[in-house]
Design a protein around this motif. Structure first.
Motif, short mmCIF file in Angstrom:
data_model
loop_
_atom_site.label_atom_id
_atom_site.label_comp_id
_atom_site.label_asym_id
_atom_site.label_seq_id
_atom_site.Cartn_x
_atom_site.Cartn_y
_atom_site.Cartn_z
N PRO A 115 101.79 81.41 -17.23
CA PRO A 115 100.42 81.79 -16.84
C PRO A 115 99.91 83.05 -17.53
O PRO A 115 98.70 83.15 -17.80
CB PRO A 115 100.55 81.98 -15.32
CG PRO A 115 101.68 81.09 -14.92
CD PRO A 115 102.65 81.16 -16.07
N VAL A 116 100.80 83.99 -17.85
CA VAL A 116 100.33 85.23 -18.50
C VAL A 116 99.95 85.00 -19.96
O VAL A 116 99.42 85.91 -20.61
CB VAL A 116 101.42 86.33 -18.42
CG1 VAL A 116 101.66 86.75 -16.99
CG2 VAL A 116 102.69 85.92 -19.13
N CYS A 117 100.23 83.80 -20.48
CA CYS A 117 99.97 83.52 -21.90
C CYS A 117 98.79 82.58 -22.12
O CYS A 117 98.63 82.02 -23.21
CB CYS A 117 101.22 82.94 -22.54
SG CYS A 117 102.61 84.10 -22.60
N THR A 118 97.99 82.37 -21.09
CA THR A 118 96.81 81.53 -21.24
C THR A 118 95.65 82.11 -20.43
O THR A 118 95.86 82.73 -19.38
CB THR A 118 97.10 80.07 -20.80
OG1 THR A 118 95.94 79.27 -21.04
CG2 THR A 118 97.48 80.00 -19.33
N ASP A 119 94.47 81.93 -20.97
CA ASP A 119 93.24 82.31 -20.27
C ASP A 119 92.10 81.52 -20.90
O ASP A 119 92.34 80.58 -21.68
CB ASP A 119 92.99 83.82 -20.33
CG ASP A 119 93.00 84.37 -21.74
OD1 ASP A 119 92.57 83.65 -22.67
OD2 ASP A 119 93.42 85.53 -21.93
N ALA A 120 90.87 81.87 -20.59
CA ALA A 120 89.72 81.10 -21.09
C ALA A 120 89.66 81.10 -22.62
O ALA A 120 89.19 80.13 -23.22
CB ALA A 120 88.43 81.68 -20.51
N GLU A 121 90.15 82.16 -23.23
CA GLU A 121 90.12 82.25 -24.69
C GLU A 121 91.38 81.73 -25.34
O GLU A 121 91.42 81.58 -26.57
CB GLU A 121 89.87 83.70 -25.11
CG GLU A 121 88.53 84.25 -24.65
CD GLU A 121 88.31 85.68 -25.08
OE1 GLU A 121 89.26 86.27 -25.67
OE2 GLU A 121 87.22 86.22 -24.83
N ARG A 122 92.40 81.47 -24.54
CA ARG A 122 93.68 80.95 -25.08
C ARG A 122 94.09 79.71 -24.29
O ARG A 122 94.96 79.77 -23.42
CB ARG A 122 94.77 82.02 -24.99
CG ARG A 122 94.52 83.27 -25.81
CD ARG A 122 95.66 84.26 -25.63
NE ARG A 122 95.75 84.72 -24.24
CZ ARG A 122 96.79 85.37 -23.73
NH1 ARG A 122 97.85 85.62 -24.49
NH2 ARG A 122 96.80 85.76 -22.47
N PRO A 123 93.48 78.56 -24.57
CA PRO A 123 93.84 77.34 -23.84
C PRO A 123 95.28 76.94 -24.14
O PRO A 123 95.86 77.29 -25.17
CB PRO A 123 92.86 76.31 -24.38
CG PRO A 123 92.45 76.83 -25.73
CD PRO A 123 92.45 78.32 -25.60
N VAL A 124 95.86 76.19 -23.22
CA VAL A 124 97.25 75.72 -23.37
C VAL A 124 97.35 74.79 -24.58
O VAL A 124 96.57 73.84 -24.71
CB VAL A 124 97.71 75.00 -22.09
CG1 VAL A 124 99.11 74.42 -22.29
CG2 VAL A 124 97.69 75.96 -20.91
N LYS A 125 98.30 75.05 -25.47
CA LYS A 125 98.43 74.31 -26.72
C LYS A 125 99.43 73.16 -26.65
O LYS A 125 99.34 72.22 -27.45
CB LYS A 125 98.83 75.25 -27.85
CG LYS A 125 97.79 76.30 -28.20
CD LYS A 125 98.25 77.13 -29.39
CE LYS A 125 97.18 78.11 -29.82
NZ LYS A 125 97.59 78.89 -31.02
#
Length: 360
Positions: A317-327
């Protein structure tokens, strides 16, 4: 390979040095966080880092290299008393030169796998794991062939795991996880792999003209890799500033070369970098021995740190946000391992070892 003072990396290498002395000795949260942040910075920019004062005693490392050399000095028929099992499913025991083909290919097309094997990997290895891993049972030499080999390498395996778990704690802290034990919960140590590696001397011309290789460019499958290498050189890392360009990972006395693996990169949503690397000819000044232009022999000891087979690797969770979608889609460690292992060892009982050129 003793302890080093704080220093800059070799001028020819883009890999930074991180000193773990204060991580291992300090109880100050701010001090430990500073080391963790330095580690994360290296894992983001290059994906590789030299760790000094990592916690493995020098005499233990010296004994590990001496044990590895004693193993590979054995006659071929003795080493073949502990043969790597047929096929890619179990990765343990002795692999003679030419048996394994390391690559970045993972789609499983056998014809492509065979075309990759046209360039032989001239190395031999011995793989060791936990005695309590039923999916990867160890394959041991008879005790009288190399006395105490089993007991020492088992001791060394768990000593490496203790260091690996400290590195995982530092990564968890540095990446911003609230629970510093979060990654440890997926890494019992029973699915790691200790690899003893020997690259025998070969004619330099064969490597220059692409007839043989040491290890082609690839990323590692697991969470992290810890590497101990001799002074020969030859390890190269893709330069973060230019794709396809490789820079030397020059041996640093006392250092563990740590790199991020594919699954940690997936866990971190590419926040941490799993970098292509290869083993090729050493630097020109150290390249040849004798009048026959034979490469120097090279010894290294990687320790591959993998999550337990059923561990589900999904974006933190700490590695995704609105600007970093799950890859990446979630995947278990075992699913990903099987995907990457398909062409590494062909399924056959008839593989023959190629002739190994003796040192001049």
């Amino acid at each position: 390979m003793g302890s080093l003072p704080e220093s800059a990396p070799p001028a020819s290498s883009p890999i930074p040095i991180v000193d773990f002395a204060e991580w291992n000795s300090s109880t100050s949260p701010s001090t430990r966080l500073a080391v963790a942040k330095e580690l994360i910075s290296a894992c983001q920019s290059v994906g590789f880092v030299y760790i000094i004062n990592h916690g493995l005693p020098q005499d233990l490392l010296d004994k590990a290299f001496a044990t590895s050399k004693a193993l590979f000095d054995l006659p071929h028929e003795d080493k073949m008393l502990a043969p790597h099992p047929d096929g890619p499913d179990v990765h343990r025991g002795y692999s003679h030169p030419g048996l394994e083909k390391v690559s970045q290919y993972m789609d499983g097309d056998e014809s492509i796998g065979e075309s990759l094997r046209a360039v032989t990997d001239m190395k031999e290895s011995y793989e060791i794991g936990s005695e309590d891993n039923p999916l990867q049972p160890n394959v041991w030499l008879p005790e009288d062939v190399l006395p105490n080999f089993r007991s020492f390498t088992t001791e060394f395996y768990w000593a490496c795991n203790r260091v690996a778990q400290e590195i995982l704690r530092a990564i968890a802290l540095g990446i911003g996880l609230e629970d510093p034990e979060y990654l440890i919960k997926f890494h019992s140590g029973h699915n790691n792999q200790l690899r003893l590696l020997h690259y025998p001397p070969v004619p330099a011309q064969d490597m220059e003209e692409g007839r043989v290789a040491r290890i082609s460019a690839h990323s590692d499958w697991g969470s992290i890799t810890m590497l101990f290498q001799d002074d020969c050189g030859g390890l190269e890392v893709e330069d973060p500033s230019e794709r396809g360009k490789f820079a030397p990972a020059t041996p640093v006395p006392g250092a563990c070369v740590m790199n991020v693996g594919d699954l940690l990169m997936r866990w971190s949503n590419d926040y941490l970098k799993s970098t292509l690397h290869r083993v090729t000819l050493p630097p020109l000044s150290d390249r040849y021995e004798g009048t026959r232009r034979l490469t120097r022999a090279r010894h290294s000891i990687p320790y591959f740190v993998s999550a337990d087979p059923s561990s589900l690797v999904e974006c933190l969770p700490v590695c995704t946000d609105a600007e970093r979608p799950v890859k990446y889609d979630p995947v278990t460690q075992d699913e990903y391992r099987k995907m990457r292992a398909k062409v590494q060892y062909r399924k056959t009982d008839k593989e023959q070892a190629p002739e190994v050129v003796a040192a001049a």
